[in-house]
Write an enzyme that holds these catalytic residues in place. Structure first.
Site, PDB file in Angstrom:
ATOM      1  N   ILE A  66       0.908  -1.152   0.000  1.00 30.86           N
ATOM      2  CA  ILE A  66       0.000   0.000   0.000  1.00 30.86           C
ATOM      3  C   ILE A  66       0.953   1.210   0.000  1.00 30.86           C
ATOM      4  O   ILE A  66       1.946   1.221   0.738  1.00 30.86           O
ATOM      5  CB  ILE A  66      -0.936  -0.022   1.247  1.00 30.86           C
ATOM      6  CG1 ILE A  66      -1.892   1.170   1.282  1.00 30.86           C
ATOM      7  CG2 ILE A  66      -0.175  -0.103   2.562  1.00 30.86           C
ATOM      8  CD1 ILE A  66      -3.001   1.049   2.360  1.00 30.86           C
ATOM      9  N   SER A  67       0.706   2.184  -0.867  1.00 28.12           N
ATOM     10  CA  SER A  67       1.626   3.324  -0.983  1.00 28.12           C
ATOM     11  C   SER A  67       1.637   4.147   0.304  1.00 28.12           C
ATOM     12  O   SER A  67       0.679   4.127   1.069  1.00 28.12           O
ATOM     13  CB  SER A  67       1.197   4.230  -2.139  1.00 28.12           C
ATOM     14  OG  SER A  67       1.160   3.507  -3.348  1.00 28.12           O
TER      15      SER A  67
END
Ligand code: SAH
Length: 216
Positions: A66-67
């Protein structure tokens, strides 16, 4: 159980994250409001509740991440989403960025190449009450049947700007894409006419790679 629900504690942690992002230069009120609203801890493994509200990338399975919240906020701000914009996202991943786009009022079409992530995230988003159109497929090809798009957001590092995605952008539309081989640069590509594009450079960034061969 606490990790799977939204509590005063998680809301408090989230407000702290919003303040941190504002201090790092995010100024779009819509983006900050979306981050204040979306329970990011529900998008990562429940054992890591504390980490969900730190400005960190995090593993989400299948070798993907997940960024960073800052990266999500920065890309969303650059994309400058207007309500009812038709947005194509490449790299659904955890679905967190997808929800930010939906909270900004976009109609979202999102593509993921990993079958397991596609299945897990489509289910999660439904359970959370978010309804993008999710596709299992190859982001390099975009979605010709649903084109053109007002905006296109690529959330993995691409070796070049895919020609097919340039085609699927509306004239006047904007694409935000991290591009490069060794190091990546965040680019904003604006479509001026069918064959004219203007590119602006927003500096170095880090993403998992946009992969070519399907893996499902
Ligand atoms: N927006 C995501 C970021 C996930 S990381 C989030 O908020 O969690 C990038 C994602 O891009 C990964 O899930 C990876 O599987 C996916 N990806 C990589 N290459 C792709 C391609 N060619 N087409 C579609 N998705 C791709």
């Amino acid at each position: 159980m606490e990790a799977r629900t939204d509590t005063y504690r998680t809301k408090g942690l989230r407000n702290g994250l919003v303040k941190e992002l504002a201090a790092k230069g995010i100024c779009s009120e819509g983006v900050l409001a979306a981050i204040a609203k979306i329970p990011r801890h529900l998008f990562i493994d429940s054992a890591f509740l504390e980490h969900a509200y730190q400005d960190k990338a995090f593993p989400i399975g299948e070798g993907q991440t997940i960024s960073h919240p800052y990266t999500v906020a920065f890309q969303s701000e650059l994309l400058d989403v207007k309500p009812a914009d038709k947005v194509l996202e490449i790299g659904t991943g955890s679905g967190y960025q997808t929800c930010v786009l939906l909270e900004l009022g976009a109609k979202v079409f999102t593509i993921e190449r990993q079958r397991k992530l596609y299945a897990k995230t489509s289910e999660l988003l439904k359970n959370l009450g978010y309804y993008p159109q999710c596709f299992l497929g190859d982001g390099y090809k975009g979605l010709p049947n649903f084109a053109p798009f007002d905006k296109i957001l690529i959330t993995c590092g691409a070796p070049f700007v895919p020609q097919e995605l340039k085609k699927q952008l509306k004239i006047g539309g904007v694409m935000i894409i991290p591009v490069g081989e060794e190091s990546l640069t965040m680019l904003k590509v604006s479509k001026i006419s069918d064959d004219q594009f203007e590119t602006k450079d927003y500096g170095e960034c880090h993403f998992v790679p946009m992969l070519k061969d399907r893996n499902f």
